[in-house]
Design a protein around this motif. Sequence first.
Motif, PDB file in Angstrom:
ATOM      1  N   THR A   1       0.829  -1.215   0.000  1.00 39.31           N
ATOM      2  CA  THR A   1       0.000   0.000   0.000  1.00 39.31           C
ATOM      3  C   THR A   1       0.863   1.264   0.000  1.00 39.31           C
ATOM      4  O   THR A   1       0.372   2.347  -0.229  1.00 39.31           O
ATOM      5  CB  THR A   1      -0.933   0.054   1.228  1.00 39.31           C
ATOM      6  N   ILE A   2       2.137   1.105   0.301  1.00 40.63           N
ATOM      7  CA  ILE A   2       3.031   2.264   0.352  1.00 40.63           C
ATOM      8  C   ILE A   2       3.786   2.430  -0.965  1.00 40.63           C
ATOM      9  O   ILE A   2       3.903   3.536  -1.478  1.00 40.63           O
ATOM     10  CB  ILE A   2       4.084   2.095   1.485  1.00 40.63           C
TER      11      ILE A   2
ATOM     12  N   GLY B   1       6.851   5.506  -1.278  1.00 42.06           N
ATOM     13  CA  GLY B   1       5.892   5.828  -2.333  1.00 42.06           C
ATOM     14  C   GLY B   1       5.571   7.303  -2.334  1.00 42.06           C
ATOM     15  O   GLY B   1       6.218   8.088  -1.634  1.00 42.06           O
ATOM     16  N   ASP B   2       4.566   7.675  -3.093  1.00 45.10           N
ATOM     17  CA  ASP B   2       4.250   9.091  -3.260  1.00 45.10           C
ATOM     18  C   ASP B   2       3.772   9.751  -1.977  1.00 45.10           C
ATOM     19  O   ASP B   2       4.050  10.920  -1.732  1.00 45.10           O
ATOM     20  CB  ASP B   2       3.165   9.263  -4.329  1.00 45.10           C
ATOM     21  N   ASP B   3       3.030   9.025  -1.156  1.00 46.00           N
ATOM     22  CA  ASP B   3       2.437   9.645   0.028  1.00 46.00           C
ATOM     23  C   ASP B   3       3.309   9.554   1.261  1.00 46.00           C
ATOM     24  O   ASP B   3       2.937  10.045   2.319  1.00 46.00           O
ATOM     25  CB  ASP B   3       1.099   8.981   0.373  1.00 46.00           C
ATOM     26  N   GLY B   4       4.443   8.859   1.145  1.00 39.76           N
ATOM     27  CA  GLY B   4       5.283   8.718   2.323  1.00 39.76           C
ATOM     28  C   GLY B   4       6.092   7.444   2.232  1.00 39.76           C
ATOM     29  O   GLY B   4       6.318   6.916   1.145  1.00 39.76           O
ATOM     30  N   SER B   5       6.509   6.944   3.364  1.00 41.80           N
ATOM     31  CA  SER B   5       7.331   5.745   3.362  1.00 41.80           C
ATOM     32  C   SER B   5       7.048   4.958   4.619  1.00 41.80           C
ATOM     33  O   SER B   5       6.425   5.469   5.554  1.00 41.80           O
ATOM     34  CB  SER B   5       8.805   6.129   3.297  1.00 41.80           C
TER      35      SER B   5
END
Lengths: 262, 262
Positions: free
Chosen positions: B153-154, B173-177
């Motif tokens: 999901t990441i 990923g784009d939203d965080g790690s």
Amino acid sequence: MLEARLPQASILKKIVESVKDLVSQANFDCSDSGISFQAMDESNIALSSFLLRADGFDPYRCDRNLSLGIKFASLSKILKCAGNDDVVIIRYMDDADILSLVFESPNNERISEFDIKLLDIDSEYLSIPDQEFECKVKMSSSEFSRICRDLMTIGASVVIDATKEGVKFSATGDDGSGSVLLKQSGSIDNEGRGVVGTSVEMVEPVSLELSLKYLNNFTKAAPLSDSVAINMSNGIPVMFQFDVGDIGYIRYFLAPQIKDDD
Amino acid sequence: MLEARLPQASILKKIVESVKDLVSQANFDCSDSGISFQAMDESNIALSSFLLRADGFDPYRCDRNLSLGIKFASLSKILKCAGNDDVVIIRYMDDADILSLVFESPNNERISEFDIKLLDIDSEYLSIPDQEFECKVKMSSSEFSRICRDLMTIGASVVIDATKEGVKFSATGDDGSGSVLLKQSGSIDNEGRGVVGTSVEMVEPVSLELSLKYLNNFTKAAPLSDSVAINMSNGIPVMFQFDVGDIGYIRYFLAPQIKDDD
DNA sequence: CTACGGGGTG
DNA sequence: CACCCCGTAG
């Protein structure tokens, strides 16, 4: 910096699950008194707000006031990676562009750390006057969920009538109509059981029509609390409050519709 | 001819379920030592291989070496017709173009027989040297599944860092790690419970980046075994091994990606 | 038709 | 908290 340790990840998980369908993003306001946010839904109709007091954390440290912009979809994904019984530590380093969430498994053999990118959200903070309500209903939150779900199959909105005798929920649709009457019951919580009765406290009877679509979003918060408080005055937004233990609450405000009195 | 009687159909069912999303067909190699196959996935990136030793069957008879081409989709459909507790008998008559599977219910009141058409598959058999690995991790297979699912999901790939202290899985990923650290834990299998700890045995720390899409295919084999062995050396394909009781194993090999070190 | 995610039950 | 089943999406 902010560092807040919450012993039960499940609380945070439930809070986020209960608002993420209503609000896509919000600023989390952190101060030495605790963490809170409030945000309107996409169509600017319902207001969600939540508060966790500092004393719900152990320990809690917040050096200065912060406003951290969070996308709920990202936060929800990350919280799915936490076990319900994990300890969660929320950490923000001054001037960072990320918020860190650390999850520790109960046996401490597993430590996960997730960083979520912060957003810049311009928040027109809507201050809500701490008003008195003409009528305060307190009832079982699961009963409330059940009623909203049931009446949704009848119509799109519900009329709530509260009197000294109790509270009535009614819906009307093309195929018919239905109503559920809950009588006021003195005994709240008999013998420590999870049984919650219905109480009505009022200075004035109220009658309000509300959108069931929104109510059915609000009831996602029911797992947080055995009971829900429904605070109403004729003609102004209704406040639904689910207490989070004794450490905070989540509240929803919804303006009544203009009633089509037959 | 080949005749092999497997007392537990569920084993064969799980094996086939765990590879059929990766590989559409393969030659089953049968000899007097047992039954095995190995096959690359469609995009020639991951190698799946499995072995059931002759002594896992009772009885087992294989007169000469056979290479039987099987389409997994067909085999999977047929195995869905077997009960988990059925006895399964695998039978091949010399020079036939079908393989027979007979399922006998535990009480012997029901006998099913299915014939599956054999395919002619030209198999470039890739022999895998029985190499030593710089680092061998053994951990709970369900924990491994959970981590791969969560990190998916990441981001699209995971970096596995193994040191003496434990093993860390990280994704960005784009939203965080996010990352999950499993500390090495001495206690494997406390008191016969299904609890499996994490052990790391190494001559050299390793750090490898792998595609989570493939890993999430591999974890379909988790129901076969409480634990998974992850054998790694820097720069060469990683081997994931799920033991099938003490009668065989299923292995997956996946080449690491070129890491984009920041 | 297959695969993945979410909800409910034990 | 883990496992199994059902429903939805690709």
